[in-house]
Design a protein around this motif. Structure first.
Motif, PDB file in Angstrom:
ATOM      1  N   ILE A  54       0.845  -1.199   0.000  1.00 41.52           N
ATOM      2  CA  ILE A  54       0.000   0.000   0.000  1.00 41.52           C
ATOM      3  C   ILE A  54       0.879   1.248   0.000  1.00 41.52           C
ATOM      4  O   ILE A  54       0.643   2.185  -0.771  1.00 41.52           O
ATOM      5  CB  ILE A  54      -0.983  -0.014   1.186  1.00 41.52           C
ATOM      6  CG1 ILE A  54      -2.047  -1.097   0.967  1.00 41.52           C
ATOM      7  CG2 ILE A  54      -1.636   1.359   1.378  1.00 41.52           C
ATOM      8  CD1 ILE A  54      -2.944  -1.354   2.165  1.00 41.52           C
ATOM      9  N   TYR A  55       1.901   1.262   0.860  1.00 39.68           N
ATOM     10  CA  TYR A  55       2.842   2.392   0.865  1.00 39.68           C
ATOM     11  C   TYR A  55       3.483   2.568  -0.516  1.00 39.68           C
ATOM     12  O   TYR A  55       3.616   3.690  -1.026  1.00 39.68           O
ATOM     13  CB  TYR A  55       3.928   2.203   1.918  1.00 39.68           C
ATOM     14  CG  TYR A  55       3.586   2.786   3.264  1.00 39.68           C
ATOM     15  CD1 TYR A  55       3.853   4.125   3.553  1.00 39.68           C
ATOM     16  CD2 TYR A  55       2.995   2.014   4.260  1.00 39.68           C
ATOM     17  CE1 TYR A  55       3.550   4.671   4.784  1.00 39.68           C
ATOM     18  CE2 TYR A  55       2.683   2.552   5.497  1.00 39.68           C
ATOM     19  CZ  TYR A  55       2.960   3.883   5.751  1.00 39.68           C
ATOM     20  OH  TYR A  55       2.648   4.420   6.968  1.00 39.68           O
ATOM     21  N   ALA A  56       3.883   1.462  -1.138  1.00 41.39           N
ATOM     22  CA  ALA A  56       4.509   1.535  -2.464  1.00 41.39           C
ATOM     23  C   ALA A  56       3.542   2.133  -3.488  1.00 41.39           C
ATOM     24  O   ALA A  56       3.940   2.948  -4.336  1.00 41.39           O
ATOM     25  CB  ALA A  56       4.969   0.145  -2.907  1.00 41.39           C
ATOM     26  N   SER A  57       2.285   1.754  -3.402  1.00 35.05           N
ATOM     27  CA  SER A  57       1.292   2.297  -4.335  1.00 35.05           C
ATOM     28  C   SER A  57       1.067   3.786  -4.117  1.00 35.05           C
ATOM     29  O   SER A  57       0.900   4.540  -5.081  1.00 35.05           O
ATOM     30  CB  SER A  57      -0.039   1.540  -4.198  1.00 35.05           C
ATOM     31  OG  SER A  57       0.113   0.211  -4.647  1.00 35.05           O
ATOM     32  N   VAL A  58       1.081   4.240  -2.861  1.00 34.77           N
ATOM     33  CA  VAL A  58       0.954   5.671  -2.592  1.00 34.77           C
ATOM     34  C   VAL A  58       2.153   6.418  -3.172  1.00 34.77           C
ATOM     35  O   VAL A  58       2.008   7.485  -3.772  1.00 34.77           O
ATOM     36  CB  VAL A  58       0.783   5.956  -1.080  1.00 34.77           C
ATOM     37  CG1 VAL A  58       0.858   7.453  -0.796  1.00 34.77           C
ATOM     38  CG2 VAL A  58      -0.541   5.395  -0.578  1.00 34.77           C
TER      39      VAL A  58
ATOM     40  N   ILE B  77       1.680   6.818  -6.790  1.00 36.36           N
ATOM     41  CA  ILE B  77       0.749   7.929  -7.043  1.00 36.36           C
ATOM     42  C   ILE B  77       1.481   9.258  -6.957  1.00 36.36           C
ATOM     43  O   ILE B  77       1.352  10.111  -7.844  1.00 36.36           O
ATOM     44  CB  ILE B  77      -0.441   7.874  -6.069  1.00 36.36           C
ATOM     45  CG1 ILE B  77      -1.351   6.692  -6.429  1.00 36.36           C
ATOM     46  CG2 ILE B  77      -1.220   9.192  -6.070  1.00 36.36           C
ATOM     47  CD1 ILE B  77      -2.430   6.390  -5.396  1.00 36.36           C
ATOM     48  N   CYS B  78       2.264   9.449  -5.901  1.00 35.45           N
ATOM     49  CA  CYS B  78       2.987  10.715  -5.726  1.00 35.45           C
ATOM     50  C   CYS B  78       3.960  10.960  -6.876  1.00 35.45           C
ATOM     51  O   CYS B  78       4.042  12.075  -7.402  1.00 35.45           O
ATOM     52  CB  CYS B  78       3.714  10.736  -4.384  1.00 35.45           C
ATOM     53  SG  CYS B  78       2.603  10.787  -2.971  1.00 35.45           S
ATOM     54  N   GLY B  79       4.688   9.932  -7.292  1.00 37.32           N
ATOM     55  CA  GLY B  79       5.605  10.072  -8.416  1.00 37.32           C
ATOM     56  C   GLY B  79       4.879  10.399  -9.709  1.00 37.32           C
ATOM     57  O   GLY B  79       5.347  11.216 -10.514  1.00 37.32           O
TER      58      GLY B  79
END
Length: 166
Positions: A146-150, A153-155
């Motif tokens: 989940i952190y990786a997916s966020v 998104i930010c990138g």
């Protein structure tokens, strides 16, 4: 207009997600704002958001970015659409050891190019769906993914020039 208090609903991750909700009413949310950014998407119809008296339409495969503290309200434009959104604070995903975090946050907010932006990049929708899937399945490692997916998104928001990384 309400200042909505967002309560994270994923354990160990400071994010709120609402899965694919099918709507039977026209107004999805009253005029409100919150300190978190919001990403809103739909399938099987069309939804809209009114931001700064301008209406933005969201269709299958599109994601609407709404920056923090921007008043908005949302509508189902034809009945039967299903929507998903995520809300989170950018600062919750910055390194904890940074001594210049306040300086960085003010810089990031100053370099936000838009308060609202319609995004057609599939990377954001894929990341949102991955967050929802990991949240629902709760398999081992789901918090890390989940952190990786966020972060994806930010990138992508930086690549879409919604945030500047200069």
């Amino acid at each position: 207009m309400d200042n909505e208090r967002i309560v994270p609903n994923i354990s160990d991750v400071p994010i709120k997600i609402s899965g694919w909700s099918v709507h039977t009413w026209h107004r999805l949310s009253e005029l409100h704002y919150h300190n978190e950014i919001e990403l809103l998407t739909c399938r099987g119809g069309r939804i809209s958001a009114v931001v700064n008296n301008e209406k933005y339409y969201i269709e299958d495969g599109e994601v609407l970015f709404i920056n923090s503290r921007v008043p908005h309200e949302t509508f189902d434009e034809g009945g039967g659409a299903s929507s998903m959104f995520i809300q989170f604070r950018i600062e919750s995903f910055l390194p904890r050891h940074s001594e210049d975090i306040t300086k960085y946050l003010s810089y990031l907010r100053r370099n936000t190019t838009q308060t609202v932006h319609l995004i057609k990049n599939p990377a954001i929708l894929d990341a949102m769906c991955a967050i929802l899937s990991e949240h629902e399945e709760k398999r081992s490692g789901h918090t890390n993914l989940i952190y990786a997916s966020v972060h994806t998104i930010c990138g992508t928001l930086i690549r879409e020039r919604i945030f500047s990384d200069d």
